[in-house]
Design a protein around this motif. Sequence first.
Motif, PDB file in Angstrom:
ATOM      1  N   HIS A  51     -18.470  17.091  41.249  1.00  0.00           N
ATOM      2  CA  HIS A  51     -17.973  16.286  40.134  1.00  0.00           C
ATOM      3  C   HIS A  51     -19.062  15.387  39.585  1.00  0.00           C
TER       4      HIS A  51
ATOM      5  N   SER B 170     -13.087  25.174  29.603  1.00  0.00           N
ATOM      6  CA  SER B 170     -13.378  26.484  30.193  1.00  0.00           C
ATOM      7  C   SER B 170     -13.994  26.437  31.587  1.00  0.00           C
ATOM      8  N   THR B 171     -14.842  25.478  31.887  1.00  0.00           N
ATOM      9  CA  THR B 171     -15.535  25.456  33.174  1.00  0.00           C
ATOM     10  C   THR B 171     -15.178  24.258  34.059  1.00  0.00           C
ATOM     11  N   GLY B 172     -14.280  23.396  33.605  1.00  0.00           N
ATOM     12  CA  GLY B 172     -13.927  22.223  34.405  1.00  0.00           C
ATOM     13  C   GLY B 172     -12.761  21.455  33.816  1.00  0.00           C
ATOM     14  N   THR B 173     -12.593  20.245  34.321  1.00  0.00           N
ATOM     15  CA  THR B 173     -11.506  19.373  33.888  1.00  0.00           C
ATOM     16  C   THR B 173     -11.996  17.934  33.886  1.00  0.00           C
TER      17      THR B 173
ATOM     18  N   PRO C 129      -8.320  19.863  30.532  1.00  0.00           N
ATOM     19  CA  PRO C 129      -9.047  21.058  30.990  1.00  0.00           C
ATOM     20  C   PRO C 129      -9.916  21.657  29.883  1.00  0.00           C
TER      21      PRO C 129
ATOM     22  N   THR D  90     -15.593  20.303  38.441  1.00  0.00           N
ATOM     23  CA  THR D  90     -15.883  21.702  38.153  1.00  0.00           C
ATOM     24  C   THR D  90     -14.776  22.610  38.660  1.00  0.00           C
ATOM     25  N   LYS D  91     -14.628  23.771  38.024  1.00  0.00           N
ATOM     26  CA  LYS D  91     -13.662  24.767  38.491  1.00  0.00           C
ATOM     27  C   LYS D  91     -14.214  25.570  39.661  1.00  0.00           C
ATOM     28  N   LYS D  92     -15.545  25.578  39.833  1.00  0.00           N
ATOM     29  CA  LYS D  92     -16.187  26.319  40.921  1.00  0.00           C
ATOM     30  C   LYS D  92     -16.991  25.353  41.785  1.00  0.00           C
TER      31      LYS D  92
ATOM     32  N   GLY E 230      -7.490  23.006  43.417  1.00  0.00           N
ATOM     33  CA  GLY E 230      -8.170  22.215  42.394  1.00  0.00           C
ATOM     34  C   GLY E 230      -7.706  20.777  42.404  1.00  0.00           C
TER      35      GLY E 230
END
Length: 130
Positions: free
Chosen positions: A99, A50-53, A48, A69-71, A29
């Motif tokens: 991003h 739930s789904t990104g930072t 951070p 994004t986290k994914k 990440g």
Amino acid sequence: MDSGAIRRRFALGLAVLTASGLLAVAAPGEAQAAATASCPGRKVRTLPFSTGTVLVYKRGGYVCAVTVTKKPGVKRKMSVSVQARGSRPVVDEGRFAYHAGPVMVHAGRRCVWLKGRVGPGSLSTGWILC
């Protein structure tokens, strides 16, 4: 060059490659964020959700932000917004795979309000960095 010197150089090269591979696996990440974030300055916040930072950078009187994004790799609705107190927000939104942003504002010594969204997850900070 003797065989001992060749072995030492080979071992050193192998050690460097192994260390860089371990760093890439240990923090994918952060590696992704570093590769995508093109904000100048030093990172002052990592926010951070739930789904990104949201990554926040500061240089001089400027504040810059990127939502990561986290994914990565899947296009999703994403956005990032930075607003200096007394000014309008600067926003980047759309369907992105990695991003949203970077967006930058001149805040001087004013507080800023940051927002980030990746799919259903979102973040809104309130006034910070005052």
